[in-house]
Design a protein around this motif. Sequence first.
Motif, short mmCIF file in Angstrom:
data_model
loop_
_atom_site.label_atom_id
_atom_site.label_comp_id
_atom_site.label_asym_id
_atom_site.label_seq_id
_atom_site.Cartn_x
_atom_site.Cartn_y
_atom_site.Cartn_z
N ILE A 6 -4.78 -12.26 -1.34
CA ILE A 6 -4.71 -11.07 -2.20
C ILE A 6 -4.86 -11.51 -3.65
N GLN A 7 -5.11 -10.52 -4.53
CA GLN A 7 -5.44 -10.84 -5.93
C GLN A 7 -4.47 -10.12 -6.89
N PRO A 8 -3.27 -10.68 -7.04
CA PRO A 8 -2.26 -10.02 -7.89
C PRO A 8 -2.58 -10.16 -9.37
N PRO A 9 -2.00 -9.23 -10.18
CA PRO A 9 -1.08 -8.17 -9.79
C PRO A 9 -1.83 -7.08 -9.02
N VAL A 10 -1.38 -6.79 -7.81
CA VAL A 10 -2.14 -5.89 -6.94
C VAL A 10 -1.18 -5.04 -6.12
N TYR A 11 -1.70 -3.97 -5.57
CA TYR A 11 -0.94 -3.02 -4.76
C TYR A 11 -0.03 -3.76 -3.79
N TYR A 12 1.27 -3.62 -3.97
CA TYR A 12 2.23 -4.50 -3.29
C TYR A 12 2.28 -4.36 -1.77
N PRO A 13 1.93 -3.21 -1.15
CA PRO A 13 1.90 -3.20 0.31
C PRO A 13 0.92 -4.20 0.93
N PHE A 14 -0.09 -4.65 0.18
CA PHE A 14 -0.96 -5.71 0.69
C PHE A 14 -0.11 -6.93 1.08
N ARG A 15 0.80 -7.29 0.19
CA ARG A 15 1.67 -8.44 0.44
C ARG A 15 2.67 -8.14 1.55
N ASN A 61 6.67 2.68 -11.87
CA ASN A 61 6.69 1.53 -10.97
C ASN A 61 6.97 0.25 -11.75
N ASP A 62 7.91 -0.51 -11.25
CA ASP A 62 8.24 -1.82 -11.79
C ASP A 62 7.05 -2.75 -11.60
N GLY A 63 6.54 -3.31 -12.69
CA GLY A 63 5.36 -4.16 -12.60
C GLY A 63 5.54 -5.39 -11.74
N GLU A 64 6.77 -5.87 -11.61
CA GLU A 64 6.99 -7.11 -10.87
C GLU A 64 6.69 -6.95 -9.38
N VAL A 65 6.80 -5.72 -8.85
CA VAL A 65 6.54 -5.55 -7.41
C VAL A 65 5.07 -5.85 -7.09
N PHE A 66 4.20 -5.82 -8.08
CA PHE A 66 2.78 -6.10 -7.86
C PHE A 66 2.50 -7.61 -7.89
N GLY A 67 3.57 -8.40 -8.03
CA GLY A 67 3.44 -9.85 -8.10
C GLY A 67 4.09 -10.36 -9.37
N LYS A 68 4.39 -11.65 -9.42
CA LYS A 68 5.05 -12.20 -10.61
C LYS A 68 4.18 -12.02 -11.84
N VAL A 99 -5.05 4.37 5.11
CA VAL A 99 -5.69 3.12 4.69
C VAL A 99 -4.78 1.92 4.93
N MET A 100 -3.50 2.01 4.57
CA MET A 100 -2.63 0.86 4.79
C MET A 100 -2.46 0.58 6.28
N LYS A 101 -2.44 1.61 7.08
CA LYS A 101 -2.40 1.38 8.53
C LYS A 101 -3.67 0.66 8.97
N GLY A 102 -4.81 1.07 8.42
CA GLY A 102 -6.06 0.39 8.74
C GLY A 102 -6.02 -1.08 8.37
N ILE A 103 -5.44 -1.39 7.22
CA ILE A 103 -5.32 -2.79 6.82
C ILE A 103 -4.43 -3.55 7.79
N ALA A 104 -3.33 -2.93 8.20
CA ALA A 104 -2.46 -3.56 9.20
C ALA A 104 -3.21 -3.81 10.50
N THR A 119 1.22 -7.90 5.16
CA THR A 119 0.84 -9.24 5.61
C THR A 119 2.06 -10.03 6.07
N GLN A 120 3.10 -10.01 5.25
CA GLN A 120 4.33 -10.75 5.59
C GLN A 120 5.01 -10.16 6.82
N MET A 121 5.01 -8.84 6.94
CA MET A 121 5.68 -8.21 8.08
C MET A 121 4.99 -8.52 9.40
#
Length: 391
Positions: free
Chosen positions: A117-126, A353-360, A97-102, A129-131
């Motif tokens: 994206i709609q944080p706090p959300v699955y951090y690979p979305f961010r 999982n550290d909650g901060e990775v899903f967004g501030k 799925v993440m490859k599909g999003i890429a 996108t940035q990569m």
Amino acid sequence: MVQYNFDEKIERKGTGALKTDALQERFGKTDLISLWVADMDFRCGDFIIDALIDCCKQGIFGYTIFPEKYFLSVKDWILEHHHWLIEREWFSFIPGVMKGIAFAIINFTNPKDKVIIQPPVYYPFRLVTQMHNRQVVNNPLIEEDGKYRMDLDGLRKIIDKNCRLLILSNPHNPIGISWKQEILEELAEICFEKNILVISDEIHSDMAIFGHRHTPFALVSKHAEQNSITFMAPTKTFNLAGIVSSYAIVLNKEVRNIFYSFLRACGLDEGTIFSYSATQAAYVNGSEWKRQMLQYIENNIRIVDSFLKKYIPIVKMFMPEASFLVWLDCRELRLSQKELNNLFIEKANLALNDGEVFGKEGIGFMRMNVGCPQSILIEALNNLKNALKSG
């Protein structure tokens, strides 16, 4: 009827499992109770294992055609479980799925374009996108009265001409929201009007719990149908993340031609014999396993809820509507995020999982995976209770 044993403890250390064998790298310790990465500690159903063994017994692993029975198993499963009748031309295998999003980001945006994206959300979305050198635009969920909701008024305000995609987590990870029809309808109207393609990650779609139901985004309206790409997979439901097997569903012919032409040109629309066999076995024979598994997950969530209320009321949880992930609100502990992580890792001997990775918006939170035997979950909760008691 077969009674599946979800209480069985299976040692995963030393097997190459990310959940256990990356603990030193990710958390600095190897002896933690691992409740982080989103796969379950449950043995797959024998119907899947037997199908894979049958593949191995033949002893030849040559080039593999796309089996029509594979697609039919997916079609029947989606119709039975989500009341959505899909057509063959809408459908393609994808290698995750993440490859599909890429791939969607590559095909439907240009460098410097914006992805919502709609944080706090699955951090690979961010991250993905940035990569790919696209800009992330945050449309944070609104937290009120112990629940979260979409900020659709805020979405209207942040959209500009450079916004090209919105990545929807449906159901939402990490909070576990099964988005309702009316919310998705309004989201679809906004995105259609502004020419923003919706990428709907529905990998947790089979895991609605406590009487909730999953609503596929593409089903909610004509505008959603014609302005979206849906990604689904059996991997979360049947614990098959190590067997890459996902698929895309695209109804809009123009979007489909662009996306599927890219997949074909890169050889990305072909699965392996194992991905086809595991998916077909899961979807043909897995309904009862799924039912029992979700019942076990519901009981685990109830255990967490009652334990926190009785012994650690300062830590609260958001009751999920889907999946095996629990969003823990630790803000009343009044710890910095570094201190909060130290509490879980060093004092409670837990890997979450550290909650901060899903967004501030996730500062002060932790994500817990309860897809494990109840004895392990109770041990983990007692560790946390004792860690807080000891100061």
